[in-house]
Structures are given as C-alpha cells and as structure tokens.
Design a protein around this motif. Structure first.
Motif, short mmCIF file in Angstrom:
data_model
loop_
_atom_site.label_atom_id
_atom_site.label_comp_id
_atom_site.label_asym_id
_atom_site.label_seq_id
_atom_site.Cartn_x
_atom_site.Cartn_y
_atom_site.Cartn_z
N PRO A 100 1.28 -1.56 -0.01
CA PRO A 100 0.23 -0.27 -0.28
C PRO A 100 0.87 0.94 -0.17
O PRO A 100 2.39 1.19 0.20
CB PRO A 100 -1.06 -0.34 1.00
CG PRO A 100 -0.12 -0.81 2.32
CD PRO A 100 0.96 -2.16 1.29
N ALA A 101 0.35 2.62 -0.50
CA ALA A 101 0.68 3.60 -0.42
C ALA A 101 0.67 5.22 0.91
O ALA A 101 -0.82 4.77 0.59
CB ALA A 101 0.99 4.42 -1.59
N ASP A 176 5.17 -2.24 -7.67
CA ASP A 176 5.13 -2.34 -6.25
C ASP A 176 4.40 -1.85 -5.69
O ASP A 176 4.30 -1.81 -4.23
CB ASP A 176 6.35 -2.57 -6.20
CG ASP A 176 6.65 -0.50 -5.74
OD1 ASP A 176 5.82 0.01 -6.68
OD2 ASP A 176 7.78 0.09 -5.56
N VAL A 177 3.51 -1.03 -6.10
CA VAL A 177 2.01 -0.43 -5.60
C VAL A 177 0.43 -1.37 -5.63
O VAL A 177 0.28 -1.69 -6.49
CB VAL A 177 1.94 0.50 -5.69
CG1 VAL A 177 0.76 1.72 -4.48
CG2 VAL A 177 3.07 1.69 -5.41
N THR A 178 -0.13 -2.00 -4.42
CA THR A 178 -1.55 -2.01 -4.84
C THR A 178 -2.51 -1.25 -5.24
O THR A 178 -3.19 -2.24 -5.60
CB THR A 178 -2.01 -2.68 -3.17
OG1 THR A 178 -2.65 -1.20 -2.47
CG2 THR A 178 -0.99 -3.30 -2.33
N GLY A 179 -2.31 0.11 -5.51
CA GLY A 179 -3.03 0.71 -5.84
C GLY A 179 -4.11 1.02 -4.33
O GLY A 179 -5.35 2.12 -4.53
N GLY A 205 -7.97 6.65 1.82
CA GLY A 205 -7.62 7.13 3.82
C GLY A 205 -7.12 8.39 3.45
O GLY A 205 -6.08 8.89 3.01
N THR A 206 -7.40 9.19 5.31
CA THR A 206 -6.70 10.26 5.47
C THR A 206 -6.78 10.60 6.91
O THR A 206 -7.42 10.19 7.14
CB THR A 206 -7.73 11.76 4.43
OG1 THR A 206 -8.32 11.52 3.69
CG2 THR A 206 -7.45 13.48 4.97
N VAL A 298 -7.51 0.91 6.28
CA VAL A 298 -7.56 1.36 5.28
C VAL A 298 -6.82 1.13 3.97
O VAL A 298 -7.92 0.90 3.19
CB VAL A 298 -8.37 2.77 5.73
CG1 VAL A 298 -8.96 2.92 6.52
CG2 VAL A 298 -6.75 3.84 5.70
N VAL A 299 -6.12 0.71 4.21
CA VAL A 299 -5.34 0.81 2.75
C VAL A 299 -4.32 -1.28 2.77
O VAL A 299 -4.06 -1.67 2.21
CB VAL A 299 -3.97 1.26 2.86
CG1 VAL A 299 -5.14 2.64 1.85
CG2 VAL A 299 -2.91 1.75 3.22
#
Length: 300
Positions: A100-101, A176-179, A205-206, A298-299
């Motif tokens: 996740p990012a 390399d990022v899930t989105g 998320g925030t 959330v991610v």
C-alpha cells in the motif's frame, strides 16, 4: 488524561455524488504561529497518565519525530508534469511488494528533511511513501516566508488538487503498489489532506494532524472513507471546540472517524516531539499506535 474527546464513529450511508471546487479558505489561518509559539511547558506526570497497553509498550516512536533520524535515504522524484520544479520524495520498503502507499503532505514551510525522514519511517512500516511538494521545490525559513508560500499555494486550490492527483496516479502506476493509497498531513498539510478527501481523486484514507477543518456536513459527505485525526488541546489555531464541531459534522455526514484531542500539548507536537519531549512523547506515541492501526485497516 489521554483524551479530551472520546473516539466517535458514525454509521455510514450513501454519499451523494459531488463535483465541487474546493475552497481552502479554512486554511487561511496558517499553521499556528512560529516554532517558539509551539513550545509548551513540561507537564508533571503527562506520560504516566497514559494507559499501560501492550501495543504502547511494544512500540517506539519513529526516530524522525524525535530528531534522531539519519539523512533521508530515499530519492527525489518528479511526478507533476504541469510544474517541472515540483520535486517530491520517494521512500520504498524492502522487498518486492506490492505494498500500500501513503502520500505525505508537508507543513507550511514546505518539503523539508523532517518530512522526508517520516516518509522513510513509513517505508519501514511497509508503505511506498511519497512526500508531495506543493511549493515547486521551495521551502520557507521563517514565518514570513512560510506564510507567503502557503498563501501562494492556497490561491490556486485546483493546482493543489491536480498536484496530489498526479502523486496518486504515479503511485498507482507502480507495479510495487497495490493501488490502495492514504494521505497524511500536518498543519497546512493536514488541512490540505482533508480538502483532498473532499475534492480529489478517490483514495482510501486520510490522516489529519492538527490541520484546518471543514464543518459543513454537505461538503464532508463527499468523503468515502474513514477519517483519522490527531489534535492538541493547547492549539490556539484549532481549539478543541472546533474539533468537536468537526466531529459532529462528520457524524451528521455518516463518516466513520477516529478523532482524538491530546491534553497538555501544543500544535505541532507530533512531528516535532523533540521540541518538548516531556509533554509530547506520551501523546505522540499513542497517536502513532492509532495511526498504524488506522492505516492497516484502510489500506492494508
């Protein structure tokens, strides 16, 4: 005590489709004064008032917020084609992923090493971390410069949204990022993160650290994910009463949230624990444990 306001959570309902120009008027007050005004007097027993929990005992604050991190170890990255001067900072976890990012949004003084070091810490937690640059590669060195940079950015809110949309698009394009992406920001960046949740590209998320708030439930109803918020009871720019109104507006909009106001700490306490470690360490550690749990939820 640990909390001046308990966790609130509202039951979700459908969010109306909303296309709106985001106003950054709520950010106009800036980041709450100079570094000197952020200092607070040590509070006897402030750390000891926190409940002894296993996760608090087993967790340490990132060296970045303690002023103990080494030089940033990531790399500069150009992600915003509209402005070649925009230079973000990318920190990567070890391994192949996908991960996740997180997009980190700086304070009123711009993308400085403290934010880069927190991006490194987020990479250590398993996130591809992109620290955004909203000032075209510039930073401020005093209050006047910070205000000038902030006001220039706020004068073009569409450009802020476009900048962060470009950051999100760059991350989603990486293998390399899930989105899944969350934003987190402090002070000016916390307010921007909230406005981006309302008007930006979809994300998951925030996390707001003492940022300017929106109190209109109709605007907030555009948000489609839970909100994390950490605030300071002694913050003169964002007082507890304002946070309470924000919580009520989120409730009315049906937005799940985890908002905490920490007693006996000032604006800026989390990113700059080293300015007043005796008062800030306990609250900052609790906020860090909450942040990690929130991001996991959330991610991933």
């Amino acid at each position: 005590g640990r909390l001046a306001m308990k966790r609130r959570s509202g039951r979700r309902h459908g969010w109306p489709v909303m296309v709106a120009l985001i106003s950054f008027a709520a950010l106009a007050g800036g980041c709450g004064g100079s570094a000197e005004s952020r200092e607070s007097s040590p509070s006897d027993g402030a750390e000891g008032e926190f409940p002894i929990q296993a996760e608090l005992q087993e967790t340490q604050l990132p060296a970045a917020v303690l002023g103990e991190a080494g030089p940033p170890r990531g790399e500069p990255v150009r992600y915003f084609d509209e402005d070649p001067a925009t230079t973000g900072y990318l920190a990567l976890p070890e391994g192949d992923g996908p991960f996740p990012a997180v997009i980190l949004i700086h304070e009123w003084n711009g993308l400085v090493d403290r934010v880069r070091q927190v991006a490194d810490a987020m990479a250590d937690e398993g996130y591809v971390a992109l620290a955004a640059d909203l000032y075209g590669g510039r930073t401020g060195s005093d209050r006047d410069e910070n205000v000038a940079l902030m006001e220039e950015a706020q004068a073009d809110p569409d450009r802020i949204i476009a900048n962060l949309d470009a950051a999100a698009q760059m991350l989603r394009a990486r293998p390399d990022v899930t989105g899944k992406i969350a934003t987190m920001g402090w002070c000016f960046g916390g307010g921007v993160a909230l406005s981006y949740a309302i008007g930006g590209e979809n994300h998951e998320g925030t996390a707001i650290f003492y940022g300017r708030l929106v109190q209109d439930p109709e605007l907030l109803s555009a948000i489609d994910h839970p909100i994390y918020g950490t605030f300071a009871q002694m913050d003169r720019g964002i007082p507890p009463e304002e946070v309470e109104r924000f919580a009520a507006a989120l409730e009315e909009a049906g937005i799940e949230n985890d908002l905490h106001i920490y007693d006996d700490v000032q604006h800026g306490f989390w990113l700059w624990v080293d300015r007043d470690p005796s008062s800030s360490t306990g609250p900052a550690l609790d906020a860090w444990v909450r942040l990690k749990a929130y991001l996991k939820r959330v991610v991933g």
